[in-house]
Design a protein around this motif. Structure first.
Motif, PDB file in Angstrom:
ATOM      1  N   HIS A  11       0.829  -1.201   0.000  1.00 30.48           N
ATOM      2  CA  HIS A  11       0.000   0.000   0.000  1.00 30.48           C
ATOM      3  C   HIS A  11       0.869   1.259   0.000  1.00 30.48           C
ATOM      4  O   HIS A  11       0.805   2.071   0.913  1.00 30.48           O
ATOM      5  N   LYS A  62      -3.486   8.876  -3.186  1.00 23.39           N
ATOM      6  CA  LYS A  62      -3.654   7.681  -4.006  1.00 23.39           C
ATOM      7  C   LYS A  62      -2.760   6.579  -3.471  1.00 23.39           C
ATOM      8  O   LYS A  62      -1.751   6.837  -2.817  1.00 23.39           O
ATOM      9  N   CYS A  63      -3.149   5.345  -3.738  1.00 27.25           N
ATOM     10  CA  CYS A  63      -2.440   4.186  -3.207  1.00 27.25           C
ATOM     11  C   CYS A  63      -2.154   3.202  -4.329  1.00 27.25           C
ATOM     12  O   CYS A  63      -2.923   3.098  -5.299  1.00 27.25           O
ATOM     13  N   CYS A  65      -2.635   0.190  -4.361  1.00 23.09           N
ATOM     14  CA  CYS A  65      -3.682  -0.831  -4.457  1.00 23.09           C
ATOM     15  C   CYS A  65      -4.827  -0.393  -5.366  1.00 23.09           C
ATOM     16  O   CYS A  65      -5.720  -1.179  -5.663  1.00 23.09           O
ATOM     17  N   TRP A  67      -6.715   2.470  -4.698  1.00 25.89           N
ATOM     18  CA  TRP A  67      -7.550   3.425  -3.966  1.00 25.89           C
ATOM     19  C   TRP A  67      -7.201   4.856  -4.368  1.00 25.89           C
ATOM     20  O   TRP A  67      -6.037   5.179  -4.597  1.00 25.89           O
ATOM     21  N   ARG A  68      -8.222   5.693  -4.479  1.00 26.14           N
ATOM     22  CA  ARG A  68      -8.063   7.126  -4.725  1.00 26.14           C
ATOM     23  C   ARG A  68      -8.909   7.870  -3.708  1.00 26.14           C
ATOM     24  O   ARG A  68     -10.064   7.494  -3.453  1.00 26.14           O
ATOM     25  N   GLU A  70     -11.351  10.496  -1.977  1.00 26.86           N
ATOM     26  CA  GLU A  70     -12.543  11.198  -2.441  1.00 26.86           C
ATOM     27  C   GLU A  70     -12.371  12.707  -2.343  1.00 26.86           C
ATOM     28  O   GLU A  70     -12.887  13.440  -3.177  1.00 26.86           O
ATOM     29  N   TRP A  97      -4.801   9.204   2.861  1.00 25.20           N
ATOM     30  CA  TRP A  97      -4.165   7.919   2.640  1.00 25.20           C
ATOM     31  C   TRP A  97      -3.988   7.163   3.952  1.00 25.20           C
ATOM     32  O   TRP A  97      -4.225   5.955   4.011  1.00 25.20           O
ATOM     33  N   HIS A 100      -7.168   5.661   4.841  1.00 27.28           N
ATOM     34  CA  HIS A 100      -7.370   4.466   3.996  1.00 27.28           C
ATOM     35  C   HIS A 100      -6.669   3.267   4.615  1.00 27.28           C
ATOM     36  O   HIS A 100      -7.257   2.194   4.710  1.00 27.28           O
ATOM     37  N   VAL A 104      -8.049  -0.353   6.028  1.00 23.80           N
ATOM     38  CA  VAL A 104      -7.563  -1.645   5.533  1.00 23.80           C
ATOM     39  C   VAL A 104      -7.223  -2.525   6.707  1.00 23.80           C
ATOM     40  O   VAL A 104      -7.499  -3.684   6.771  1.00 23.80           O
TER      41      VAL A 104
END
Length: 104
Positions: A11, A62-63, A65, A67-68, A70, A97, A100, A104
């Motif tokens: 990640h 951003k990641c 994986c 993911w972005r 919002e 991030w 996020h 996870v």
């Protein structure tokens, strides 16, 4: 440089950018000479509109994986120091991030 947490090696996070139309641009390519290899970058600061590059209007987390974030944060190119890009405030995307990774 990206962001990383030791326990989440897959990640890797970084600042992502968006263009005025809301799209995420592809990498910027740099021709460093007459060779067949072109350096590419997705660092947020390369999207400053110079040398025919696209101009980013906002940033987000951003990641690796996929993911972005919002939330988006406007980029004020007048405030970006070209000699010290790390001085520009990217705390918003970083916090998103980190949230996020907490999820996870």
């Amino acid at each position: 440089m990206g962001w990383q947490r030791e326990e989440f090696e897959t990640h890797l996070g970084e600042v992502g950018v968006l263009l005025a139309d809301g799209s995420e641009p592809g990498p910027v390519y740099f021709d460093l000479g007459s060779g067949s290899h072109f350096h590419e970058s997705t660092d947020w600061w390369v999207y400053d509109g110079s040398l025919r590059r696209p101009t980013a209007t906002s940033m987000r987390g951003k990641c690796a994986c996929g993911w972005r974030g919002e939330r988006t944060y406007p980029i004020d190119w007048e405030q970006v120091d070209r000699r010290d890009r790390d001085a520009y405030d990217t705390a918003g995307p970083l916090k998103d991030w980190e949230a996020h990774l907490d999820d996870v």
